[in-house]
Scaffold this motif. Structure first.
Motif, PDB file in Angstrom:
ATOM      1  N   GLN A   6      25.626  40.432   0.174  1.00  0.00           N
ATOM      2  CA  GLN A   6      26.575  39.356  -0.063  1.00  0.00           C
ATOM      3  C   GLN A   6      25.850  38.189  -0.735  1.00  0.00           C
ATOM      4  O   GLN A   6      24.705  37.894  -0.385  1.00  0.00           O
ATOM      5  N   PRO A   7      26.496  37.550  -1.709  1.00  0.00           N
ATOM      6  CA  PRO A   7      25.840  36.393  -2.343  1.00  0.00           C
ATOM      7  C   PRO A   7      25.654  35.255  -1.349  1.00  0.00           C
ATOM      8  O   PRO A   7      26.448  35.087  -0.427  1.00  0.00           O
ATOM      9  N   THR A   8      24.592  34.507  -1.546  1.00  0.00           N
ATOM     10  CA  THR A   8      24.315  33.364  -0.700  1.00  0.00           C
ATOM     11  C   THR A   8      25.283  32.241  -1.040  1.00  0.00           C
ATOM     12  O   THR A   8      25.574  31.995  -2.206  1.00  0.00           O
ATOM     13  N   SER A   9      25.740  31.564  -0.017  1.00  0.00           N
ATOM     14  CA  SER A   9      26.638  30.444  -0.213  1.00  0.00           C
ATOM     15  C   SER A   9      25.945  29.178   0.287  1.00  0.00           C
ATOM     16  O   SER A   9      25.481  29.126   1.421  1.00  0.00           O
ATOM     17  N   ILE A  10      25.887  28.182  -0.568  1.00  0.00           N
ATOM     18  CA  ILE A  10      25.263  26.916  -0.200  1.00  0.00           C
ATOM     19  C   ILE A  10      26.330  25.841  -0.231  1.00  0.00           C
ATOM     20  O   ILE A  10      27.113  25.752  -1.177  1.00  0.00           O
ATOM     21  N   GLY A  11      26.387  25.041   0.807  1.00  0.00           N
ATOM     22  CA  GLY A  11      27.390  23.992   0.857  1.00  0.00           C
ATOM     23  C   GLY A  11      26.871  22.788   1.618  1.00  0.00           C
ATOM     24  O   GLY A  11      25.735  22.779   2.099  1.00  0.00           O
ATOM     25  N   TYR A  12      27.702  21.784   1.714  1.00  0.00           N
ATOM     26  CA  TYR A  12      27.343  20.555   2.409  1.00  0.00           C
ATOM     27  C   TYR A  12      28.139  20.436   3.696  1.00  0.00           C
ATOM     28  O   TYR A  12      29.296  20.836   3.764  1.00  0.00           O
ATOM     29  N   LEU A  13      27.516  19.880   4.693  1.00  0.00           N
ATOM     30  CA  LEU A  13      28.210  19.591   5.944  1.00  0.00           C
ATOM     31  C   LEU A  13      28.942  18.264   5.793  1.00  0.00           C
ATOM     32  O   LEU A  13      28.614  17.459   4.921  1.00  0.00           O
ATOM     33  N   SER A  33      23.625  20.797  13.422  1.00  0.00           N
ATOM     34  CA  SER A  33      22.803  21.803  12.752  1.00  0.00           C
ATOM     35  C   SER A  33      22.640  23.038  13.627  1.00  0.00           C
ATOM     36  O   SER A  33      22.701  24.170  13.136  1.00  0.00           O
ATOM     37  N   LEU A  34      22.431  22.827  14.932  1.00  0.00           N
ATOM     38  CA  LEU A  34      22.339  23.959  15.863  1.00  0.00           C
ATOM     39  C   LEU A  34      23.642  24.753  15.908  1.00  0.00           C
ATOM     40  O   LEU A  34      23.630  25.982  15.925  1.00  0.00           O
ATOM     41  N   LYS A  35      24.762  24.041  15.920  1.00  0.00           N
ATOM     42  CA  LYS A  35      26.059  24.700  15.976  1.00  0.00           C
ATOM     43  C   LYS A  35      26.280  25.564  14.731  1.00  0.00           C
ATOM     44  O   LYS A  35      26.725  26.713  14.831  1.00  0.00           O
ATOM     45  N   VAL A  36      25.954  25.036  13.562  1.00  0.00           N
ATOM     46  CA  VAL A  36      26.103  25.796  12.315  1.00  0.00           C
ATOM     47  C   VAL A  36      25.169  27.004  12.324  1.00  0.00           C
ATOM     48  O   VAL A  36      25.550  28.102  11.914  1.00  0.00           O
ATOM     49  N   THR A  37      23.950  26.813  12.809  1.00  0.00           N
ATOM     50  CA  THR A  37      22.987  27.909  12.898  1.00  0.00           C
ATOM     51  C   THR A  37      23.538  29.030  13.774  1.00  0.00           C
ATOM     52  O   THR A  37      23.444  30.210  13.420  1.00  0.00           O
ATOM     53  N   GLN A  38      24.130  28.675  14.899  1.00  0.00           N
ATOM     54  CA  GLN A  38      24.716  29.675  15.797  1.00  0.00           C
ATOM     55  C   GLN A  38      25.925  30.355  15.165  1.00  0.00           C
ATOM     56  O   GLN A  38      26.099  31.567  15.275  1.00  0.00           O
ATOM     57  N   GLN A  39      26.764  29.589  14.451  1.00  0.00           N
ATOM     58  CA  GLN A  39      27.934  30.166  13.786  1.00  0.00           C
ATOM     59  C   GLN A  39      27.518  31.177  12.715  1.00  0.00           C
ATOM     60  O   GLN A  39      28.208  32.167  12.486  1.00  0.00           O
ATOM     61  N   LEU A  40      26.414  30.918  12.060  1.00  0.00           N
ATOM     62  CA  LEU A  40      25.910  31.827  11.025  1.00  0.00           C
ATOM     63  C   LEU A  40      25.063  32.947  11.608  1.00  0.00           C
ATOM     64  O   LEU A  40      24.507  33.753  10.867  1.00  0.00           O
ATOM     65  N   GLN A  41      24.938  32.966  12.927  1.00  0.00           N
ATOM     66  CA  GLN A  41      24.179  33.985  13.657  1.00  0.00           C
ATOM     67  C   GLN A  41      22.715  34.042  13.190  1.00  0.00           C
ATOM     68  O   GLN A  41      22.144  35.105  13.010  1.00  0.00           O
ATOM     69  N   GLN A  42      22.166  32.868  12.986  1.00  0.00           N
ATOM     70  CA  GLN A  42      20.750  32.766  12.631  1.00  0.00           C
ATOM     71  C   GLN A  42      19.981  32.288  13.854  1.00  0.00           C
ATOM     72  O   GLN A  42      20.529  31.626  14.734  1.00  0.00           O
ATOM     73  N   GLN A  43      18.688  32.593  13.879  1.00  0.00           N
ATOM     74  CA  GLN A  43      17.883  32.206  15.023  1.00  0.00           C
ATOM     75  C   GLN A  43      17.231  30.845  14.858  1.00  0.00           C
ATOM     76  O   GLN A  43      16.997  30.146  15.837  1.00  0.00           O
ATOM     77  N   HIS A  44      16.914  30.476  13.632  1.00  0.00           N
ATOM     78  CA  HIS A  44      16.163  29.239  13.396  1.00  0.00           C
ATOM     79  C   HIS A  44      16.886  28.364  12.380  1.00  0.00           C
ATOM     80  O   HIS A  44      17.589  28.857  11.503  1.00  0.00           O
ATOM     81  N   CYS A  45      16.642  27.083  12.499  1.00  0.00           N
ATOM     82  CA  CYS A  45      17.218  26.094  11.596  1.00  0.00           C
ATOM     83  C   CYS A  45      16.087  25.209  11.077  1.00  0.00           C
ATOM     84  O   CYS A  45      15.329  24.640  11.863  1.00  0.00           O
ATOM     85  N   ILE A  46      15.968  25.119   9.779  1.00  0.00           N
ATOM     86  CA  ILE A  46      14.944  24.265   9.163  1.00  0.00           C
ATOM     87  C   ILE A  46      15.664  23.088   8.522  1.00  0.00           C
ATOM     88  O   ILE A  46      16.567  23.283   7.701  1.00  0.00           O
TER      89      ILE A  46
END
Length: 182
Positions: A6-13, A33-46
């Motif tokens: 799937q293509p990467t999607s970049i957006g603004y909060l 940022s933590l909430k978005v990280t969890q919604q995207l099912q990622q483990q880390h947020c930079i």
């Protein structure tokens, strides 16, 4: 593999309409940022931020390590470069670099002190490049006066000179340095 990515999607909060240096605003930013990280099912947020916000965020993350353990904070490139130039200026305080810049007529005495602190950025970057170039040429001239190079060292110098020339032509490096002996 036959499976298509799937293509990467970049957006603004959404914008937080508060002062970015208030602890409560930075805390809210970290939580969002933590909430978005969890919604995207990622483990880390930079998160990359400027110096003032970075200082507040670091303080919050240190005090709430259990909550923000998956967040990595990064200082932005601009402030990292400013801090690096300030560290160089601090390291060489009293070495005569301020006087060298002033005597050469490049900047005035007050500007020389500020340049070595990394401010203002454009002038500081230009002065650090000039200082680096001047010190490198002095070092190379002193070395050339004493050294007789082996064939391997001459080959290494040739490769280094070619790399510098490539950087010059690409526009990355605008100095006037050559490592080859005259």
């Amino acid at each position: 593999s036959s499976q298509r990515q799937q293509p990467t999607s970049i957006g603004y909060l959404p914008i937080i309409p508060e002062s970015p240096t208030k602890l409560s605003t930075v805390y809210d930013l970290l939580h969002r940022s933590l909430k978005v990280t969890q919604q995207l099912q990622q483990q880390h947020c930079i998160i990359t931020m400027d110096q003032a916000v970075y200082a507040k965020a670091t303080e919050i993350v240190w005090h709430h390590r259990d909550v923000f353990q998956n967040i990595t904070l990064r200082l932005g490139a601009f402030h990292t470069a400013c801090a690096f130039m300030a560290a160089i200026g601090k390291r060489f305080r009293g070495s005569g670099l301020c006087e060298l810049l002033t005597e050469a007529g490049v900047v005035g005495p007050n500007a020389a002190k500020n340049v070595l602190l990394g401010k203002p950025y454009n002038r500081a970057l230009r002065m650090h490049k000039l200082l680096c170039e001047a010190l490198l040429q002095c070092n190379l001239q002193a070395h050339d006066a004493q050294a007789s190079y082996t064939d391997e060292q001459k080959k290494d110098l040739q490769h280094l000179d070619e790399a510098i020339q490539a950087l010059r032509t690409s526009g990355i490096y605008d100095g006037r340095c050559s490592v080859l002996p005259s």
